[in-house]
Design a protein around this motif. Structure first.
Motif, PDB file in Angstrom:
ATOM      1  N   ARG A 249     -12.445   4.210   1.760  1.00 55.43           N
ATOM      2  CA  ARG A 249     -12.497   3.033   0.828  1.00 55.43           C
ATOM      3  C   ARG A 249     -13.684   1.896   1.223  1.00 55.43           C
ATOM      4  NH1 ARG A 249     -12.293   1.385  -4.089  1.00 55.43           N
ATOM      5  NH2 ARG A 249     -11.501  -0.779  -4.471  1.00 55.43           N
ATOM      6  N   GLN A 253     -16.864   1.115  -1.069  1.00 54.92           N
ATOM      7  CA  GLN A 253     -17.176  -0.216  -1.638  1.00 54.92           C
ATOM      8  C   GLN A 253     -18.439  -0.747  -1.004  1.00 54.92           C
ATOM      9  OE1 GLN A 253     -13.769  -2.547   0.291  1.00 54.92           O
ATOM     10  NE2 GLN A 253     -12.821  -2.379  -1.557  1.00 54.92           N
ATOM     11  N   SER A 256     -21.324   1.333  -3.349  1.00 53.91           N
ATOM     12  CA  SER A 256     -21.143   0.901  -4.633  1.00 53.91           C
ATOM     13  C   SER A 256     -21.717  -0.602  -4.764  1.00 53.91           C
ATOM     14  CB  SER A 256     -19.500   0.760  -5.148  1.00 53.91           C
ATOM     15  OG  SER A 256     -19.091   2.206  -5.172  1.00 53.91           O
TER      16      SER A 256
END
Length: 325
Positions: A249, A253, A256
């Protein structure tokens, strides 16, 4: 009243056939209840509207129109599905800007900048965007193989500076292989970039303007069956493209956020797809594509589907965003 949409495809580069496939996918999925759709082939032999009977009708380049049965037809918007020149390097964008015809990809300056890998990376490095070490060569420059290896190490990638779909790219393991790799790259462009090899997970991040909002699509992990993500891996099924990517994750993040930052720094609009390799926890930018592939095998349509966006919705939104410009 339905709007007239020209879907331009083809182009002048090695990506001609891929672009034809992309354009046909757009043609098939645009809602013909909302739009009058026209396939327009851009090629070195000429520009022409291709009708349903596969008959070609010439484009009037003075205003980008066609004449059918004595009636002049103008276009409300152009959907740009050309990969490579002249659709991805700013030439068509500038032409349509001069004519005042909205088109779906980014502006001419942004297209020219992103298509030139050297200039793109030089622009983004001051913003803290991490990139591979690189060595630049122009056609006619002396080739100092020792200096190249000292700068970027081995293995390394020799790439045509302005090309897509991995045309003109070679992975080099030995210094004596450099000369041949440089020759291959110069077949595609008169400028090349030689980059250090980054060992890590490769991901592709789609960033688009969708329904008025900059949107980062689900990330795709690239696992090539070949030595790298080459043409065969991209278009002949010799790779796994896993969406969503099998990354933490935290990595998701981070990459992105960087992809969105790149999109906004460059003032892009329309579709984009940027490629990164994770070295440890840090994503390193490889390139940015502003007219990414739209074939059934292409990454961006798969990412859109994962996000719950159909191709019909994706393409329609792109046209509506262009009409706002």
């Amino acid at each position: 009243m339905k709007q007239n949409i020209a879907i331009i495809m083809g182009g002048y580069s090695s990506e001609y056939n891929i672009s034809i496939k992309s354009g046909n996918v757009v043609f098939e999925h645009l809602d013909d209840k909302k739009f009058n759709k026209y396939r327009v082939i851009i090629s070195k032999e000429g520009w022409a509207y291709l009708d349903e009977s596969e008959v070609k009708h010439p484009i009037d380049k003075s205003d980008f129109s066609i004449t059918l049965s004595g009636k002049k037809i103008r276009f409300d918007c152009v959907f740009n599905a050309i990969h490579g020149t002249p659709g991805e390097d700013g030439l068509m964008q500038a032409y349509f800007e001069l004519l005042g015809i909205p088109q779906t990809s980014c502006g001419h300056y942004q297209a020219a900048l992103t298509f030139n890998k050297r200039d793109l990376l030089s622009t983004l490095r001051p913003h803290g965007i991490k990139c591979a070490e690189s060595f630049l060569l122009d056609l006619g420059d002396p080739i100092d193989e020792t200096a190249i290896v000292e700068k970027v190490g081995l293995p390394c990638f020799v790439k045509a500076n302005k090309a897509g779909s991995s045309y003109g790219v070679t992975k080099v393991y030995k210094q004596e292989e450099l000369k041949k790799a440089v020759e291959v790259a110069f077949e595609e462009d008169d400028e090349i970039i030689i980059e250090s090899f980054l060992d890590g997970t490769e991901v592709s991040v789609g960033v688009i303007t969708y329904q008025g909002k900059v949107t980062v699509l689900p990330i795709t992990e690239i696992v090539s069956e070949n030595d790298f993500f080459d043409f065969a891996a991209k278009y002949q099924g010799q790779s796994q493209e896993i969406t969503p990517a099998r990354i933490s994750r935290a990595k998701e993040q981070k990459v992105s956020a960087i992809a969105k930052e790149v999109y906004e720094i460059l003032k892009l609009d329309g579709f984009s797809r940027s490629e990164y390799i994770f070295v440890g926890d840090e994503p390193y930018l490889l390139e940015v594509n502003t007219t990414p592939g739209l074939t059934e095998e292409s990454i961006l349509p798969k990412q859109a589907r994962e996000a719950g966006i159909s191709l019909e919705e994706l393409f329609e939104s792109s046209i509506l965003e262009a009409l706002k410009k």
